[in-house]
Design an enzyme around this catalytic site. Structure first.
Site, PDB file in Angstrom:
ATOM      1  N   HIS A 240      17.069 -10.063  50.803  1.00 47.67           N
ATOM      2  CA  HIS A 240      18.295 -10.393  49.973  1.00 47.67           C
ATOM      3  C   HIS A 240      19.412  -9.655  50.643  1.00 47.67           C
ATOM      4  CE1 HIS A 240      21.254  -9.431  46.650  1.00 47.67           C
ATOM      5  NE2 HIS A 240      20.381 -10.436  45.867  1.00 47.67           N
ATOM      6  N   CYS A 278      21.507 -15.442  48.141  1.00 48.47           N
ATOM      7  CA  CYS A 278      22.251 -14.988  46.893  1.00 48.47           C
ATOM      8  C   CYS A 278      23.868 -15.174  47.150  1.00 48.47           C
ATOM      9  CB  CYS A 278      22.107 -13.288  46.763  1.00 48.47           C
ATOM     10  SG  CYS A 278      23.190 -12.878  45.535  1.00 48.47           S
ATOM     11  N   HIS A 305      19.326 -16.943  44.438  1.00 45.80           N
ATOM     12  CA  HIS A 305      20.138 -16.198  43.426  1.00 45.80           C
ATOM     13  C   HIS A 305      21.610 -17.059  43.137  1.00 45.80           C
ATOM     14  CE1 HIS A 305      18.273 -11.823  43.859  1.00 45.80           C
ATOM     15  NE2 HIS A 305      17.483 -12.850  43.205  1.00 45.80           N
ATOM     16  N   ASP A 348      21.711 -15.135  38.506  1.00 47.28           N
ATOM     17  CA  ASP A 348      21.717 -13.589  38.810  1.00 47.28           C
ATOM     18  C   ASP A 348      23.158 -13.112  37.819  1.00 47.28           C
ATOM     19  OD1 ASP A 348      21.340 -11.326  39.885  1.00 47.28           O
ATOM     20  OD2 ASP A 348      22.548 -11.874  41.667  1.00 47.28           O
ATOM     21  N   HIS A 349      22.792 -12.170  37.246  1.00 50.98           N
ATOM     22  CA  HIS A 349      23.758 -11.551  36.477  1.00 50.98           C
ATOM     23  C   HIS A 349      24.487 -12.441  35.305  1.00 50.98           C
ATOM     24  CE1 HIS A 349      24.162  -8.462  39.722  1.00 50.98           C
ATOM     25  NE2 HIS A 349      23.106  -8.395  39.393  1.00 50.98           N
ATOM     26  N   TYR A 365      21.931  -7.813  33.250  1.00 49.15           N
ATOM     27  CA  TYR A 365      20.710  -8.643  32.976  1.00 49.15           C
ATOM     28  C   TYR A 365      21.097  -8.874  31.433  1.00 49.15           C
ATOM     29  CZ  TYR A 365      19.531  -8.659  37.846  1.00 49.15           C
ATOM     30  OH  TYR A 365      19.486  -8.768  38.958  1.00 49.15           O
TER      31      TYR A 365
HETATM   32  C1  DNO Z   1      20.636  -6.649  41.461  1.00 47.90           C
HETATM   33  C2  DNO Z   1      19.640  -7.266  42.248  1.00 47.90           C
HETATM   34  C3  DNO Z   1      19.257  -6.271  43.368  1.00 47.90           C
HETATM   35  C4  DNO Z   1      18.179  -7.213  44.047  1.00 47.90           C
HETATM   36  C5  DNO Z   1      17.414  -6.346  45.163  1.00 47.90           C
HETATM   37  C6  DNO Z   1      16.484  -7.382  45.825  1.00 47.90           C
HETATM   38  O1  DNO Z   1      21.092  -7.055  40.472  1.00 47.90           O
HETATM   39  O2  DNO Z   1      20.407  -8.325  42.825  1.00 47.90           O
HETATM   40  O3  DNO Z   1      18.629  -5.012  42.798  1.00 47.90           O
HETATM   41  O4  DNO Z   1      16.991  -7.217  43.073  1.00 47.90           O
HETATM   42  O5  DNO Z   1      18.593  -6.000  46.020  1.00 47.90           O
HETATM   43  O6  DNO Z   1      15.810  -6.456  46.778  1.00 47.90           O
END
Ligand code: DNO
Length: 390
Positions: A240, A278, A305, A348-349, A365
């Site tokens: 990531h 991401c 992501h 993501d988020h 989340y």
């Molecule tokens: C937060 C996430 C990170 C991600 C880690 C992957 O929302 O995007 O915590 O899961 O960095 O290792």
């Protein structure tokens, strides 16, 4: 793309049947109760996988199998911890869970200063305020040399914060940066920690003298050791990017931009050494052109992501609506649909909408906010696929 969702296990207030009902196909998750550095037992992996499958879903990505600090700073016990990591990978391989997300960020896994940045419509999102972070470094951690890392404009703002901040605001800032955003992702500091600031400071000292080159060497060492087990079970490791993609706390960052990714993919030139693309983290880097990077690294991307950001003039960044901002998700999805179809992606988020408030979701989340984005992205994927077929 495979439509996945990050789920935090049976304790998650969001249940798997709800996910099935909104069109989720696959789950991104981890054995969150196992302590960082310990082996994930085969039986526990198999039970978790069966549970997910009993809802008609599949466990397609592990996020994360955390890399212990000692592996990152090359402590005395790093080989032992790498052996444990290899054993966990072997067990995941045996159980058939073959995409593994991880990161190589020292001490802090992702950073935000505000969890409730208010939008005019009453919803909120996550925010990174440079001056508040600088204040945290200089006045709360007492890292005086951090003054060299910030502009005069930021340092003036730090002064203003210092003269007006209340005890409660200070506690909230500490809680946000080193507890609330970290505990649930198997970070170093959990809710309930008695003295989080002292613990955090002692973690920082582990990296004394470790610069970018050394951290790169340590990452290469780790990847070279784990590649054979990945080849044996066809496991895709996907790092990531650093979030945010710039240096904080005087610590080196090594997965932030094109140069870094070029280095990483060449240093261990093995198809099992891949990326979690991401769009959110990368878009917070002022020089990153996200679609350009997607195109360049599509074949080494194993997991995506989807999230977007806007960088403000003062250097802060805010998480944007998923179809707006610097992430350019529509372009990115199109690139992946053409260059590497079928990749698992997760939203993501998401924003915190009125009915998400008070539900105790992990920061970023939410259910409704993420569901909204999931519906939008689902529509984009289907439209693009249709265009490509006709
Ligand atoms: C937060 C996430 C990170 C991600 C880690 C992957 O929302 O995007 O915590 O899961 O960095 O290792």
């Amino acid at each position: 793309m495979e439509k996945a969702w990050r789920w935090f296990g049976e304790k998650d207030a969001i249940k798997l049947d709800m996910l099935r009902q909104i069109g989720v196909e696959a789950i991104v998750s981890a054995l969150h109760d196992i302590k960082n550095g310990e082996v994930w037992p085969l039986e526990a992996i198999a039970d978790y996988k069966n549970y997910i499958e009993s809802f008609g879903l599949r466990w397609s990505v592990v996020e994360s199998l955390p890399v212990s600090e000692s592996i990152k700073y090359a402590g005395d016990d790093r080989d032992l911890l790498i052996d444990n990591y290899i054993q966990s990978l072997e067990n995941l391989g045996k159980a058939g869970v073959k995409t593994v997300c991880y990161n190589f960020m020292p001490v802090l896994d992702w950073a935000r200063t505000d969890l409730y940045y208010q939008w005019e419509d009453g919803s909120s999102s996550l925010y990174f305020d440079k001056a508040k972070f600088a204040y945290f470094e200089i006045h709360i951690l007492g890292r005086i040399e951090a003054v060299n890392d910030y502009s005069e404009e930021i340092l003036n703002k730090v002064k203003a914060i210092h003269s007006s901040i209340t005890e409660k605001e200070k506690e909230d800032l500490i809680d946000t940066i080193i507890v609330k955003t970290q505990g649930f992702v198997n970070g170093n500091i959990k809710e309930g920690e008695q003295n989080p600031v002292e613990k955090f400071k002692s973690l920082l000292t582990l990296y004394k003298g470790i610069g970018k080159e050394q951290l790169r060497e340590n990452m290469k060492y780790f990847l070279e050791k784990i590649m054979p087990i990945c080849e044996k079970w066809n496991i895709q490791m996907c790092v990531h990017p650093d979030d945010p993609p710039f240096s904080l706390l005087g610590l080196p960052r090594i997965v932030t931009c094109e140069d870094d990714i070029d280095w990483l993919l060449k240093a261990v030139d093995n198809p099992h050494n891949g990326l979690t693309f991401c769009t959110g983290s990368l878009s917070a880097g002022i020089n990153n052109d996200v679609p350009k990077l997607a195109k360049k690294y599509a074949s080494r991307t194993k997991f995506v992501h989807l999230r977007s950001t806007n960088i403000l003039e003062n250097g802060d960044f805010v998480e944007a609506h998923h179809l707006e901002g610097r992430g350019k998700l529509i372009d990115v999805i199109k690139i992946f649909e053409i260059e590497n179809p079928g990749l698992p992606m997760r939203i993501d988020h998401g924003r915190l909408l009125t009915d998400d408030i008070g539900k105790n979701y992990n920061p970023g989340y939410s259910f409704l906010g993420r569901m909204l984005a999931f519906g939008q992205i689902h529509g984009v994927i289907e439209t693009l696929k249709d265009d490509l077929e006709n």
